[in-house]
Design a protein around this motif. Sequence first.
Motif, PDB file in Angstrom:
ATOM      1  N   GLU A 251      18.679  12.120  18.488  1.00  0.00           N
ATOM      2  CA  GLU A 251      17.934  12.471  19.702  1.00  0.00           C
ATOM      3  C   GLU A 251      17.428  13.901  19.600  1.00  0.00           C
ATOM      4  O   GLU A 251      18.015  14.722  18.902  1.00  0.00           O
ATOM      5  N   SER A 262      16.760  19.891  13.503  1.00  0.00           N
ATOM      6  CA  SER A 262      17.804  20.171  14.485  1.00  0.00           C
ATOM      7  C   SER A 262      17.791  19.005  15.468  1.00  0.00           C
ATOM      8  O   SER A 262      16.726  18.603  15.932  1.00  0.00           O
ATOM      9  N   GLU A 264      20.442  15.937  17.973  1.00  0.00           N
ATOM     10  CA  GLU A 264      21.737  15.501  18.497  1.00  0.00           C
ATOM     11  C   GLU A 264      22.040  14.148  17.874  1.00  0.00           C
ATOM     12  O   GLU A 264      21.132  13.317  17.716  1.00  0.00           O
ATOM     13  N   THR A 266      24.342  10.721  18.485  1.00  0.00           N
ATOM     14  CA  THR A 266      25.231  10.048  19.424  1.00  0.00           C
ATOM     15  C   THR A 266      25.777   8.787  18.768  1.00  0.00           C
ATOM     16  O   THR A 266      25.085   8.128  17.981  1.00  0.00           O
ATOM     17  N   ARG A 271      28.827  12.657  21.336  1.00  0.00           N
ATOM     18  CA  ARG A 271      27.580  13.374  21.069  1.00  0.00           C
ATOM     19  C   ARG A 271      27.881  14.658  20.309  1.00  0.00           C
ATOM     20  O   ARG A 271      28.887  15.320  20.573  1.00  0.00           O
ATOM     21  N   SER A 273      25.791  18.126  18.214  1.00  0.00           N
ATOM     22  CA  SER A 273      24.541  18.790  17.811  1.00  0.00           C
ATOM     23  C   SER A 273      24.612  19.165  16.343  1.00  0.00           C
ATOM     24  O   SER A 273      25.663  19.560  15.851  1.00  0.00           O
ATOM     25  N   THR A 302      32.321  14.256  15.323  1.00  0.00           N
ATOM     26  CA  THR A 302      32.309  15.725  15.422  1.00  0.00           C
ATOM     27  C   THR A 302      32.484  16.352  14.044  1.00  0.00           C
ATOM     28  O   THR A 302      31.782  17.304  13.682  1.00  0.00           O
TER      29      THR A 302
END
Length: 467
Positions: A251, A262, A264, A266, A271, A273, A302
């Motif tokens: 996203e 750059s 995101e 999910t 989620r 970054s 993560t």
Amino acid sequence: MIPLALAEIAQCTRGTVLDADPATRVSGEATVDSRDVAPQGLFVAVKGAHADGHDYAAEAVARGAAACLVSRPVGVPAVLVADPVGALGQVASTVRSQLTGCTIIGITGSQGKTSTKDLLLQLLSHHGETIAPVGSFNNEIGVPLTLLRTGAATRHLVLEMGARGAGHIRYLCEIARPQMGAVLNVGVAHVGEFGTVEATGRAKSELPEALPGGGTAVLNLDDPLVAAMAFQTRATVITYGVHERADLRIEALRLTAAGYPSFELTYRGERASVTMPLIGEHQAHNGAAAAAVAVAVGMDLTQVASLLASVVATSRWRMEPHERADGVLVLNDAYNANPDSMRAALKTLAALARGRSGSRTIAVLGEMLELGSSSYEQHDAIGRLAVRLGICRLLVVGEGARPIHRAAAAQSSWGGESVLVPDADRATEWLRDRVRPSDLVLVKASRAVGLERVAAALVDDGTVNAP
Ligand SMILES: Nc1ncnc2c1ncn2[C@@H]1O[C@H](COP(=O)(O)OP(=O)(O)OP(=O)(O)O)[C@@H](O)[C@H]1O
Ligand SMILES: [Mg+2]
């Protein structure tokens, strides 16, 4: 490598042990290059267009190889077989059947296989010993050679699977029997060999088709031909992409001023970054494919995201940035080119210029090979795209790439300029005379054009002409 006696090699290849005790064990890696034999390794004598490996068998043994796979006696320890390359596959298949506790992951697609493999190696290495191909080893030689590098402690084996026709990936899958497979995209690369994009798609679908019921197919939902492969596998499907229904979704994708993607990620309500320190939007897609494999083997999102943020480029000449002291940025993407990767590279060049006011964009482009009858049209389209993206200067290298030049030069609304030069040396000369501080220079063509020399000369110069 998992050790094998010559007798076992002879048995699985229906070969004959020559000039050696059948109990002799091969325990080092296999190779087709006598210059990099490993101690106690296996040298596979391949007959190529320019050289015959059999002529180097004695040298390989002198350098420490335990034995050779050959199709004629060579006077040194060997297993004599009808076809050394086929026999290499059979040896790899035997080793494969002895691998336990190792997840084998195949990666295919028209472009991005090596880039994704490099990312996956960096991710999975944090989750257990991982083996991945050297460079772009992805065919009937490279895949078994990679497989033979595994040992008892290997937890993940990443295999790049290339295809130049129907049945190629099926053959690689018969050897490797992957439990997981990722299909990145189906494009026009090598369409000259496949005939149509649909035929290319069918060849790539041999990977999901080969996966077992308990396996995982990672599919790019943004590519309709890849998404359709969900119906051609018994494996559990994990999709990725910017598509809103993708399981692992990209996203808010944008490029930073340095050209880094750059975004995101999910996945299942989580989620994270990511900014990947590699140039080009396409790396986000490769990153997402690698992330989907990583979460499928049990890593958490993560951790995957934080690892993606610190990846390094390991394979050369793929959007490789070189910033000169005078601010000239050379993007060496001379490893290879096809229409899709050409488009991705040109878009990246244009995006980088938006972040650097006053920088001119120069695209040094050579021929894209293996496009069959679509060649003219595909080169023509690249010329038009360069104009549409507002590339300032096009330096087209070689007669085969002339349609790029012709298409661009014919666009009257374009404020830029296109020049055609016959070869890489003329391209270097042209650039030396004209490159100015802070220019952005993309260098890209099919491998055989050899434009990496142009990029290297430009980087080595490190000096500029007065504007
Ligand atoms: N997802 C992608 N979409 C479009 N272009 C890409 C993508 N990933 C990489 N590229 C570009 O494609 C070219 C080849 O990349 P890479 O070597 O990773 O692909 P490959 O599939 O391994 O190619 P090959 O078939 O030559 O082994 C490079 O120019 C790279 O910048
Ligand atoms: Mg490759």
